[in-house]
Design a protein around this motif. Structure first.
Motif, PDB file in Angstrom:
ATOM      1  N   MET A   1       0.842  -1.190   0.000  1.00 13.39           N
ATOM      2  CA  MET A   1       0.000   0.000   0.000  1.00 13.39           C
ATOM      3  C   MET A   1       0.885   1.250   0.000  1.00 13.39           C
ATOM      4  SD  MET A   1      -2.814   1.257   2.839  1.00 13.39           S
ATOM      5  CE  MET A   1      -4.001   0.013   2.381  1.00 13.39           C
ATOM      6  N   SER A   2       0.562   2.207  -0.891  1.00 11.46           N
ATOM      7  CA  SER A   2       1.351   3.431  -0.964  1.00 11.46           C
ATOM      8  C   SER A   2       1.001   4.351   0.197  1.00 11.46           C
ATOM      9  CB  SER A   2       1.084   4.139  -2.291  1.00 11.46           C
ATOM     10  OG  SER A   2      -0.282   4.480  -2.404  1.00 11.46           O
ATOM     11  N   LEU A   3       1.962   5.178   0.593  1.00  9.32           N
ATOM     12  CA  LEU A   3       1.744   6.119   1.672  1.00  9.32           C
ATOM     13  C   LEU A   3       0.933   7.301   1.168  1.00  9.32           C
ATOM     14  CD1 LEU A   3       5.326   6.096   3.219  1.00  9.32           C
ATOM     15  CD2 LEU A   3       3.296   4.938   4.084  1.00  9.32           C
ATOM     16  N   PRO A   4       0.016   7.822   1.988  1.00 15.50           N
ATOM     17  CA  PRO A   4      -0.796   8.954   1.528  1.00 15.50           C
ATOM     18  C   PRO A   4       0.047  10.208   1.382  1.00 15.50           C
ATOM     19  CG  PRO A   4      -1.153   8.559   3.873  1.00 15.50           C
ATOM     20  CD  PRO A   4      -0.319   7.417   3.371  1.00 15.50           C
ATOM     21  N   ALA A   5      -0.270  10.998   0.359  1.00 19.90           N
ATOM     22  CA  ALA A   5       0.408  12.269   0.154  1.00 19.90           C
ATOM     23  C   ALA A   5      -0.297  13.394   0.895  1.00 19.90           C
ATOM     24  CB  ALA A   5       0.474  12.596  -1.337  1.00 19.90           C
ATOM     25  N   ARG A   6      -1.558  13.146   1.280  1.00 20.55           N
ATOM     26  CA  ARG A   6      -2.344  14.155   1.983  1.00 20.55           C
ATOM     27  C   ARG A   6      -3.188  13.481   3.048  1.00 20.55           C
ATOM     28  NH1 ARG A   6      -5.558  17.116  -2.859  1.00 20.55           N
ATOM     29  NH2 ARG A   6      -6.415  14.994  -2.917  1.00 20.55           N
ATOM     30  N   LEU A   7      -3.604  14.276   4.029  1.00 16.51           N
ATOM     31  CA  LEU A   7      -4.590  13.836   5.011  1.00 16.51           C
ATOM     32  C   LEU A   7      -5.790  14.769   4.949  1.00 16.51           C
ATOM     33  CD1 LEU A   7      -2.325  13.078   8.126  1.00 16.51           C
ATOM     34  CD2 LEU A   7      -3.336  11.416   6.550  1.00 16.51           C
ATOM     35  N   ALA A   8      -6.968  14.209   5.146  1.00 15.67           N
ATOM     36  CA  ALA A   8      -8.211  14.984   5.222  1.00 15.67           C
ATOM     37  C   ALA A   8      -8.781  14.786   6.618  1.00 15.67           C
ATOM     38  CB  ALA A   8      -9.204  14.519   4.168  1.00 15.67           C
ATOM     39  N   PHE A   9      -8.782  15.850   7.406  1.00 17.29           N
ATOM     40  CA  PHE A   9      -9.277  15.815   8.780  1.00 17.29           C
ATOM     41  C   PHE A   9     -10.731  16.262   8.798  1.00 17.29           C
ATOM     42  CE2 PHE A   9      -4.734  16.622   8.894  1.00 17.29           C
ATOM     43  CZ  PHE A   9      -4.276  15.776   9.895  1.00 17.29           C
ATOM     44  N   SER A  10     -11.576  15.527   9.518  1.00 16.35           N
ATOM     45  CA  SER A  10     -12.985  15.903   9.563  1.00 16.35           C
ATOM     46  C   SER A  10     -13.555  15.779  10.965  1.00 16.35           C
ATOM     47  CB  SER A  10     -13.818  15.026   8.617  1.00 16.35           C
ATOM     48  OG  SER A  10     -15.187  15.385   8.672  1.00 16.35           O
ATOM     49  N   ASP A  11     -14.206  16.838  11.412  1.00 15.17           N
ATOM     50  CA  ASP A  11     -15.082  16.761  12.566  1.00 15.17           C
ATOM     51  C   ASP A  11     -16.207  15.783  12.229  1.00 15.17           C
ATOM     52  OD1 ASP A  11     -16.342  17.654  15.071  1.00 15.17           O
ATOM     53  OD2 ASP A  11     -17.735  18.742  13.776  1.00 15.17           O
ATOM     54  N   VAL A  12     -16.977  15.366  13.232  1.00 20.63           N
ATOM     55  CA  VAL A  12     -18.044  14.390  12.991  1.00 20.63           C
ATOM     56  C   VAL A  12     -19.426  15.004  13.188  1.00 20.63           C
ATOM     57  CG1 VAL A  12     -19.020  12.157  13.676  1.00 20.63           C
ATOM     58  CG2 VAL A  12     -16.532  12.458  13.544  1.00 20.63           C
ATOM     59  N   ASP A  13     -19.765  15.392  14.414  1.00 20.40           N
ATOM     60  CA  ASP A  13     -21.124  15.856  14.698  1.00 20.40           C
ATOM     61  C   ASP A  13     -21.446  17.130  13.929  1.00 20.40           C
ATOM     62  OD1 ASP A  13     -21.100  13.762  16.446  1.00 20.40           O
ATOM     63  OD2 ASP A  13     -21.584  14.937  18.226  1.00 20.40           O
ATOM     64  N   GLU A  14     -22.523  17.081  13.178  1.00 19.09           N
ATOM     65  CA  GLU A  14     -23.034  18.202  12.387  1.00 19.09           C
ATOM     66  C   GLU A  14     -22.054  18.679  11.324  1.00 19.09           C
ATOM     67  OE1 GLU A  14     -26.339  20.190  15.191  1.00 19.09           O
ATOM     68  OE2 GLU A  14     -24.283  20.564  15.878  1.00 19.09           O
ATOM     69  N   THR A  15     -21.031  17.846  11.078  1.00 17.88           N
ATOM     70  CA  THR A  15     -20.139  18.035   9.936  1.00 17.88           C
ATOM     71  C   THR A  15     -20.278  16.841   9.006  1.00 17.88           C
ATOM     72  OG1 THR A  15     -18.529  19.375  11.143  1.00 17.88           O
ATOM     73  CG2 THR A  15     -17.736  18.265   9.178  1.00 17.88           C
ATOM     74  N   LEU A  16     -20.035  15.654   9.526  1.00 22.16           N
ATOM     75  CA  LEU A  16     -20.184  14.423   8.743  1.00 22.16           C
ATOM     76  C   LEU A  16     -21.550  13.787   8.957  1.00 22.16           C
ATOM     77  CD1 LEU A  16     -19.100  12.108   6.974  1.00 22.16           C
ATOM     78  CD2 LEU A  16     -18.028  11.160   9.041  1.00 22.16           C
ATOM     79  N   ILE A  17     -22.068  13.854  10.195  1.00 23.71           N
ATOM     80  CA  ILE A  17     -23.394  13.307  10.482  1.00 23.71           C
ATOM     81  C   ILE A  17     -24.294  14.423  10.999  1.00 23.71           C
ATOM     82  CG2 ILE A  17     -22.490  11.005  10.931  1.00 23.71           C
ATOM     83  CD1 ILE A  17     -22.912  11.516  13.920  1.00 23.71           C
ATOM     84  N   ASP A  18     -25.578  14.265  10.755  1.00 23.16           N
ATOM     85  CA  ASP A  18     -26.524  15.343  11.032  1.00 23.16           C
ATOM     86  C   ASP A  18     -27.185  15.190  12.397  1.00 23.16           C
ATOM     87  OD1 ASP A  18     -27.953  17.649  10.578  1.00 23.16           O
ATOM     88  OD2 ASP A  18     -29.585  16.636   9.512  1.00 23.16           O
ATOM     89  N   CYS A  19     -26.366  15.032  13.436  1.00 18.45           N
ATOM     90  CA  CYS A  19     -26.904  14.991  14.797  1.00 18.45           C
ATOM     91  C   CYS A  19     -25.772  15.228  15.780  1.00 18.45           C
ATOM     92  CB  CYS A  19     -27.585  13.647  15.089  1.00 18.45           C
ATOM     93  SG  CYS A  19     -26.457  12.236  15.267  1.00 18.45           S
ATOM     94  N   LYS A  20     -26.155  15.475  17.022  1.00 22.97           N
ATOM     95  CA  LYS A  20     -25.189  15.536  18.116  1.00 22.97           C
ATOM     96  C   LYS A  20     -25.111  14.112  18.683  1.00 22.97           C
ATOM     97  CE  LYS A  20     -25.918  20.397  19.322  1.00 22.97           C
ATOM     98  NZ  LYS A  20     -24.593  20.847  18.862  1.00 22.97           N
ATOM     99  N   SER A  21     -24.106  13.381  18.256  1.00 26.57           N
ATOM    100  CA  SER A  21     -24.070  11.941  18.504  1.00 26.57           C
ATOM    101  C   SER A  21     -24.015  11.588  19.985  1.00 26.57           C
ATOM    102  CB  SER A  21     -22.874  11.319  17.780  1.00 26.57           C
ATOM    103  OG  SER A  21     -21.644  11.782  18.327  1.00 26.57           O
ATOM    104  N   MET A  22     -23.325  12.392  20.783  1.00 27.00           N
ATOM    105  CA  MET A  22     -23.150  12.029  22.185  1.00 27.00           C
ATOM    106  C   MET A  22     -24.486  12.029  22.927  1.00 27.00           C
ATOM    107  SD  MET A  22     -19.667  14.223  22.678  1.00 27.00           S
ATOM    108  CE  MET A  22     -19.497  14.004  24.455  1.00 27.00           C
ATOM    109  N   PHE A  23     -25.318  13.024  22.669  1.00 31.06           N
ATOM    110  CA  PHE A  23     -26.640  13.072  23.296  1.00 31.06           C
ATOM    111  C   PHE A  23     -27.545  11.978  22.733  1.00 31.06           C
ATOM    112  CE2 PHE A  23     -25.959  17.847  24.037  1.00 31.06           C
ATOM    113  CZ  PHE A  23     -25.549  17.637  25.342  1.00 31.06           C
TER     114      PHE A  23
END
Length: 228
Positions: A1-23
């Motif tokens: 597997m080749s090493l990534p040239a970039r990283l994509a950082f993402s928040d989760v709650d209300e960025t990737l998923i449409d809820c406040k997951s912890m609650f």
């Protein structure tokens, strides 16, 4: 597997998923384990923490208070409940914010590493990370002793400045990656420390936040985008 040239950082709650997951997950877990009494407890926690946040209590502190509510709960039961929660919630239309999930899918196809960065915890996030093919998960880690949550954390809540430290630490383990080529996705001011560490910040759904980041791209919730 080749090493990534970039990283994509993402928040989760209300960025990737449409809820406040912890609650949402706390309600799910307590209702399944303790019935109506558990559901009332979950609602009480939500109301108390929401009031604290509205009164100016920092997110880092409300994050710690949230995890105190898990004291005495079996970590294995939480992980099992997290898988059930994910299976139920992800089957519903709108669980993922489509524009962000599509963006992360494109990153994966391009060979980029996908990193979820969240104040939530593995019981919730592990199934999401597996589903989207994240290569790294950086999150708050509840302390476990004898298979039971103590109510404390191992390390700091992954909120605000801790997100900056997390990005820097991960990039430090990938010295061939130029931060200027990396991406970050977030929806809230607490994501700014993370977003300012990468050359390609993307703000999800908040034009006012995008204005704080010169050159940021604004990703609208319908999938359209605009220059920042």
């Amino acid at each position: 597997m080749s090493l990534p040239a970039r990283l994509a950082f993402s928040d989760v709650d209300e960025t990737l998923i449409d809820c406040k997951s912890m609650f949402d997950f706390l309600d799910h877990y307590l209702a399944a384990r303790y019935g109506p009494q558990g559901l009332r407890r979950g609602r009480r926690v939500r109301e108390e923490l929401t009031a604290l946040a509205a009164g100016g209590t920092p997110r880092e502190e409300t994050n710690r208070i949230y995890y105190r509510e898990w004291a005495g709960e079996p970590a294995g039961a939480a992980a099992e409940a997290g898988r059930a929660w994910f299976a139920e919630r992800s089957a519903r239309t709108g669980f993922y914010i489509g524009s962000v999930r599509d963006a992360l899918t494109r990153h994966r196809a391009a060979g980029d590493g996908v990193v979820l960065v969240s104040g939530s915890f593995p019981a919730i996030l592990d199934p999401i990370a597996a589903d989207i093919g994240a290569t790294h998960l950086v999150c708050s880690r509840p302390e476990v002793r004898g298979g039971v949550f103590t109510g404390g954390l191992d390390g700091e809540p992954v909120i605000g400045e801790e997100k900056r430290r997390a990005v820097r630490a991960l990039l430090g383990r990938h010295p061939w990656i130029d931060p200027a080529h990396c991406y970050g996705y977030g929806d809230h001011a607490s994501d700014l420390p993370m977003l300012t560490e990468v050359g390609n910040p993307v703000v999800v759904g908040d034009p006012a936040l995008a204005e704080l980041l010169p050159g940021a791209r604004l990703l609208l919730l319908d999938g359209a985008s605009a220059a920042g």
